[in-house]
Structure formats: C-alpha cells, structure tokens
Design an enzyme around this catalytic site. Structure first.
Site, PDB file in Angstrom:
ATOM      1  N   GLY A 164      27.918 -34.488  11.363  1.00  0.00           N
ATOM      2  CA  GLY A 164      27.853 -35.392  10.221  1.00  0.00           C
ATOM      3  C   GLY A 164      27.072 -34.682   9.123  1.00  0.00           C
ATOM      4  O   GLY A 164      25.974 -34.155   9.370  1.00  0.00           O
ATOM      5  N   ALA A 165      27.623 -34.651   7.900  1.00  0.00           N
ATOM      6  CA  ALA A 165      27.062 -33.797   6.853  1.00  0.00           C
ATOM      7  C   ALA A 165      25.564 -34.039   6.583  1.00  0.00           C
ATOM      8  O   ALA A 165      24.767 -33.095   6.626  1.00  0.00           O
ATOM      9  CB  ALA A 165      27.896 -33.943   5.580  1.00  0.00           C
ATOM     10  N   ARG A 173      28.051 -24.113   9.978  1.00  0.00           N
ATOM     11  CA  ARG A 173      29.338 -24.790   9.747  1.00  0.00           C
ATOM     12  C   ARG A 173      29.619 -24.706   8.254  1.00  0.00           C
ATOM     13  O   ARG A 173      28.714 -24.941   7.442  1.00  0.00           O
ATOM     14  CB  ARG A 173      29.305 -26.262  10.192  1.00  0.00           C
ATOM     15  N   ASP A 208      32.164 -34.718   3.508  1.00  0.00           N
ATOM     16  CA  ASP A 208      31.473 -33.470   3.861  1.00  0.00           C
ATOM     17  C   ASP A 208      31.205 -32.599   2.639  1.00  0.00           C
ATOM     18  O   ASP A 208      30.262 -31.808   2.624  1.00  0.00           O
ATOM     19  CB  ASP A 208      32.283 -32.685   4.883  1.00  0.00           C
TER      20      ASP A 208
HETATM   21  O1  MRU Z   1      33.011 -32.714  12.423  1.00  0.00           O
HETATM   22  P1  MRU Z   1      32.030 -33.797  12.116  1.00  0.00           P
HETATM   23  O2  MRU Z   1      31.914 -34.826  13.196  1.00  0.00           O
HETATM   24  O3  MRU Z   1      30.698 -33.242  11.692  1.00  0.00           O
HETATM   25  O4  MRU Z   1      32.652 -34.535  10.843  1.00  0.00           O
HETATM   26  C1  MRU Z   1      31.930 -35.575  10.265  1.00  0.00           C
HETATM   27  C2  MRU Z   1      32.620 -36.241   9.128  1.00  0.00           C
HETATM   28  O5  MRU Z   1      33.691 -35.866   8.717  1.00  0.00           O
HETATM   29  C3  MRU Z   1      31.853 -37.351   8.433  1.00  0.00           C
HETATM   30  O6  MRU Z   1      32.726 -38.314   7.920  1.00  0.00           O
HETATM   31  C4  MRU Z   1      31.031 -36.763   7.267  1.00  0.00           C
HETATM   32  O7  MRU Z   1      30.282 -35.646   7.701  1.00  0.00           O
HETATM   33  C5  MRU Z   1      30.126 -37.763   6.674  1.00  0.00           C
HETATM   34  S1  MRU Z   1      28.815 -38.233   7.766  1.00  0.00           S
HETATM   35  C6  MRU Z   1      27.844 -39.354   6.915  1.00  0.00           C
END
Ligand code: MRU
Length: 352
Positions: free
Chosen positions: A49-50, A91, A238
């Site tokens: 999650g970002a 990432r 993200d």
């Molecule tokens: O691959 P992930 O699980 O890190 O992807 C997360 C997402 O796409 C979320 O929607 C995004 O990071 C927003 S989290 C507040």
C-alpha cells in the site's frame, strides 16, 4: 474494532509489522531489524500500500543506519546514500516510498552536523511521515464521507485501508466515517487477483471493524455495477501524474469504465504525497512487473500449463477523464486536474 494491532510500529529501535501475506489465516507480527529484511518485506508484500510503504521505508532507513554502526558523520551519510537506492527502489510504482526516503534523508543530512543528531533527526522525520499520513487519512475520511453521504453500496478494489497506510486508510477512511456516523453501508470488495488484497485484506479489516463487506470475483463487478446496484466507487492510488492520470492496482481501469457506463461517481482517495507532479501524464508512470509465479500458481498450486507465458503487471493507469474527483487531505480536486492538482500541491507545501 476487535483487532487493534497497528500495521506498522516503531518499538525499541526496530519496526514491527503485520505480515500481510498471511492474512486472514494468521495474524503474525514480524520484527524488521535490517535493511535487507525491510526490502524483503516490501518485495514479498508483507508490507504494502503506497502510504504504508512510505512510512515503513522511512523507518527502515533508521534500522539500516543502526545496523552498520558508522563511526563518523561522513560514513553515516554515505550509508544513507546506499539506503536511498536500496530501500527507495524496492518497488517502483508507489511514489510514496521514493518520496518518503528522499524527504527523510535530505532533511536529516541537511539539518545536522554530528552523528547523534543525524540519527535523531532521521528517526524524528520518519515518525513525522507516519503522523502526517495518519492526519491525512483522517481528513480524506472526512471529505470522502461528505461526498458519499447518500451512497449506501460502495465498490472498492484492492486494499486502501488501515493495512495500507499509517492511519485509517484512504479509500476506506470514508467507510469508517460512515460506519461511525451510523449510516447504512455495504462495501463491495473485488477480490483483486492475483494476490487477493480485496478478498484477504479489505474483507479482513472491514469485517474486523463491523462493516458489512461482500467479496466479489473481479469479473463480477462490472455486471453488478451495470445492474444499478452500486452507488459509487472509491479506490486508492499509487502514483498520480500532474494531469490526474492515476496508477493503482491492476484492474482499476475496468472498474472506472464500468462506473462511467453506469453513470456513478468514481473517486480516487490519496494523500498529496502520492502525486508525482514531475510526470506530465500517466504514460510516464513506471508499472511494476511482478514474478510470473503469482499468475502461474494459486496458493502454491500450478494452474497454467507448463511452458505457457504469463504477464503480471501489478498496476494500471486510469485516465483522468474517468475520475470524478481526487480526494486529498487538502481538498477535493476536480477537473481540470492540471490546475486543481498544482493548486493542491501549493496548499500542501504551505501547510508543512
Ligand atoms: O501491490 P499493493 O498491494 O501494494 O497495491 C496497493 C494498491 O494498489 C493500493 O490501492 C494503493 O497503494 C493505495 S493504498 C492506500
């Protein structure tokens, strides 16, 4: 809320996180004491999650500095430069990671002259990143709640909640606010193949909070939306380009297209730290390509024929024209996004 375990915690010079790869079957806390362990946790999505990646990456710098026990200020700053790349590049799509790592290193190095002060400044700034994120989530929740006051059935994709931030989430923050206000609410969480963040994580955290959540296969969302049973969508982000094009979990574009066709709002919720104003449009956003095994296998069992190729892009870019509004901690941004985003960044800068 039954489960009060914070997803990220700084305790006695190490980081504690929930290992999100094991949820919902097991709630396991892992301790992160080295930069390599931090990068491994990011890589395998134990933390994800970002905004959570930003808060975690910032704290991981302190762990990585302590681990090497530099004896001079110069050696410590050289170590931080190594960590800038090692952790910051773990990432590529979630800009919050790179943003937080740069912010914390730049602040600590430019504001101190001794080793002790450097380490203190690094930790203080890293904790500030998390505190500010929690406050941003709160405000996003308040603003999103206002927009979604009459919506009862709300669709979301992936997990943009408590597990993905240092606070109450971005896309899920308005759900918590609605639930707290006693408003009727039913969340439709798309399962989010291949790693099932919707089915495993959004379902786990909303259920834990007593919120009515229904998991649907990704493929079932469009027809459900077109049948008129969904009032609005809200998803996280993200990386958001200067024109509003938004990278989020793979599959988001399909939800945005369904929302447009059904005539329901499609909201993106994100702190301004997710905006990358250096990129003019979504065409410039790097999309993480993850290991093919995540598509070849389901829970360790091979489902594709041997020798068949797979693709595994982790994110897609929703064009800005499919987005009703972007909900940030400094306000609700609407088209033309070029203008509202530039204005929001000025306000965010002014409030820091
Ligand atoms: O691959 P992930 O699980 O890190 O992807 C997360 C997402 O796409 C979320 O929607 C995004 O990071 C927003 S989290 C507040």
């Amino acid at each position: 809320m039954k489960n009060l375990t914070p997803p990220i915690e700084w305790v006695e010079n190490h980081i504690r996180i929930i290992d999100q790869t094991l949820l919902p079957a097991e709630l396991k806390i892992v301790e992160i004491r080295t930069a390599a362990a931090a990068v491994d946790a990011i890589d395998r999505l134990a933390i994800r999650g970002a905004p959570a990646l930003g808060a975690f990456g910032a704290l991981a710098l302190v762990v990585g500095l302590d681990e090497q026990a530099s004896s001079t200020f110069g050696a410590a700053t050289r170590r931080l430069e190594e960590l800038r790349t090692f952790i910051g590049d773990a990432r590529p799509t979630a800009v919050n990671l790179r943003w937080a790592v740069d912010r914390v290193i730049d602040h600590a190095v430019s504001s101190t002259e001794t080793l002790d002060d450097l380490r203190s400044a690094l930790l203080a700034e890293a904790l500030k990143v998390a505190e500010e994120d929690a406050a941003a989530c709160e405000e996003i929740g308040r603003l999103g709640h206002e927009l979604l006051r009459t919506a009862v059935t709300i669709g979301t994709h992936c997990n943009a909640g408590r597990l993905a931030t240092a606070g109450n989430g971005t896309a899920l923050a308005p759900m918590y606010a609605k639930a707290e206000a006693g408003e009727p609410l039913r969340v439709l969480a798309s399962e989010t193949r291949p790693l099932l963040q919707g089915a495993r994580l959004t379902a786990w955290e909303l259920d834990d909070a007593g919120i009515d959540v229904t998991v649907l296969p990704d493929a079932a969302m469009a027809s459900t939306v077109l049948s008129g049973k969904v009032d609005a969508y809200i998803v996280g982000a993200d990386r958001i380009a200067a024109n509003g094009d938004t990278a989020n979990k793979i599959g988001t574009v399909a939800h945005a297209l369904a929302a447009r066709e059904a005539g329901i709002p499609f909201y993106v919720a994100a702190p301004t730290s997710t905006i990358d104003a250096a990129l003019p449009s979504g065409n410039y956003i790097e999309i993480e390509e993850r290991d093919g095994s995540e598509v070849h296998e389901i829970q360790g069992k091979r489902v594709t024929p041997e020798g068949v190729a797979v693709a595994n892009p982790a994110f897609d870019v929703t064009p800005q024209n499919l987005i009703t509004a972007i909900i940030t901690e400094v306000g609700v941004l609407r088209a033309p996004f070029q203008v509202s985003i530039a204005d929001a960044l000025l306000r965010a800068g002014a409030s820091q």
